[in-house]
Enzyme design. Structure first.
Site, short mmCIF file in Angstrom:
data_model
loop_
_atom_site.label_atom_id
_atom_site.label_comp_id
_atom_site.label_asym_id
_atom_site.label_seq_id
_atom_site.Cartn_x
_atom_site.Cartn_y
_atom_site.Cartn_z
N ASP A 1 0.85 -1.20 0.00
CA ASP A 1 0.00 0.00 0.00
C ASP A 1 0.88 1.24 0.00
O ASP A 1 0.63 2.19 0.74
CB ASP A 1 -0.93 0.00 1.22
CG ASP A 1 -2.08 0.98 1.05
OD1 ASP A 1 -2.28 1.49 -0.07
OD2 ASP A 1 -2.78 1.25 2.05
N LYS B 1 2.15 3.22 -6.06
CA LYS B 1 1.65 2.20 -6.98
C LYS B 1 2.66 1.89 -8.08
O LYS B 1 2.73 0.75 -8.55
CB LYS B 1 0.30 2.62 -7.58
CG LYS B 1 -0.68 3.23 -6.59
CD LYS B 1 -0.79 2.45 -5.29
CE LYS B 1 -1.44 3.30 -4.20
NZ LYS B 1 -1.30 2.71 -2.86
N ASP C 1 -3.20 -2.89 -2.64
CA ASP C 1 -4.33 -1.95 -2.58
C ASP C 1 -4.28 -0.97 -3.77
O ASP C 1 -3.24 -0.76 -4.39
CB ASP C 1 -4.28 -1.17 -1.27
CG ASP C 1 -5.55 -0.38 -1.01
OD1 ASP C 1 -6.58 -0.68 -1.65
OD2 ASP C 1 -5.51 0.53 -0.17
N ASN C 2 -5.43 -0.40 -4.07
CA ASN C 2 -5.56 0.67 -5.07
C ASN C 2 -5.13 0.25 -6.47
O ASN C 2 -4.60 1.05 -7.24
CB ASN C 2 -4.75 1.91 -4.66
CG ASN C 2 -5.15 2.48 -3.32
OD1 ASN C 2 -4.32 2.60 -2.43
ND2 ASN C 2 -6.41 2.82 -3.16
N GLU D 1 -11.11 4.20 -0.54
CA GLU D 1 -11.21 4.53 0.87
C GLU D 1 -11.86 5.89 1.09
O GLU D 1 -11.46 6.88 0.49
CB GLU D 1 -9.83 4.50 1.55
CG GLU D 1 -8.77 5.37 0.92
CD GLU D 1 -7.96 4.67 -0.16
OE1 GLU D 1 -6.90 5.21 -0.52
OE2 GLU D 1 -8.39 3.61 -0.64
#
Length: 259
Positions: free
Chosen positions: A183, A186, A211-212, A241
């Site tokens: 996380d 990226k 994540d993401n 989120e």
């Protein structure tokens, strides 16, 4: 100079764009502009303001209440780029199913994900969390201790992931990770995944969560995970989120090694 007639002709198009992308504009304001302005006005970073809120409202030693207080802050006050409660439930479920003994987190930030992972660890398990930014690490360490986790359970490592990962075995004693949660930046997901592979830090059957992967997105990471033959890959779709209107997702990779 643009004539009024041409300007009026483009007005419906501009209104349509504003309506379609209004949630992204709100996110831009809450996550970037408002935080930047408050940083300048108060002289205190957003992360420090969040910790002050935790000190005032969270119950020390209660990790679940610490997370709930974080969520209150992010919904009501300022946006924090943590995994959040919606995707957090996905992480919690997978952590409970795998019951890993050695967990690695890349991207500590304020410690939200660290507390989420630490509270789900089985007895005698250990979490290694890597914070890239020393300023965020200082806040995260206080959050982790506020939640009740000591250094025997959670080891906070500060430094760039490309420098820390090669040292995890010799310097920190992590032989192989059973569970990895990414996380951080990226654009670094793919690089760091390949570093974990090259340094043989992934146990057979290890779970890697990222994540993401849909927003802001990690397309090269996903492409590699799906095509390299080393992983079984799926994406758990959810929302960003603290912004339910923006779709996002968590990638789940199961490491099967070279075949």
């Amino acid at each position: 100079m643009v004539s009024p007639a041409i300007a009026l002709a483009f007005l419906p198009f501009l209104i349509t764009l504003l309506i379609r992308y209004r949630h992204y504009l709100v996110l831009l304001y809450r996550a970037v502009l408002a935080g930047w302005l408050r940083d300048r006005l108060t002289g205190i970073s957003r992360e420090q303001r969040a910790f002050q809120y935790l000190l005032a409202h969270a119950i020390p030693g209660d990790p679940r209440h610490v997370l709930q207080t974080f969520d209150q802050w992010s919904y009501r006050c300022e946006h924090l780029s943590s995994v959040g409660p919606v995707k957090g439930r996905i992480v919690e479920r997978l952590l409970q199913e795998r019951a890993p003994m050695r967990v690695l987190e890349l991207g500590t930030y304020c410690g939200y994900g660290t507390v989420l992972l630490a509270q789900g660890l089985p007895p005698s398990a250990r979490l290694y969390t890597v914070a890239v930014d020393p300023r965020h690490a200082a806040v995260a360490e206080k959050v982790i201790r506020l939640a009740g986790f000591d250094e025997q359970t959670v080891e906070l490592i500060v430094g760039p992931t490309e420098e820390v990962i090669p040292q995890l075995r010799e310097k920190h004693g992590l032989l192989k990770a059973d569970f990895v949660f990414m996380d951080h930046w990226k654009r670094c997901y793919l690089r760091d995944l390949r570093l974990l592979e090259s340094h043989q830090l992934l146990a057979e059957g290890a779970t890697v969560l990222a994540d993401n992967v849909l927003f802001p997105g990690a397309p090269h990471f996903l492409q590699y995970a799906k095509t390299c033959g080393k992983y079984r890959c799926k994406v758990h779709r959810a929302s960003l989120e603290y912004c339910r209107a923006i779709p996002d997702g968590v990638a789940e990779l199961c490491y099967v090694g070279n075949r």
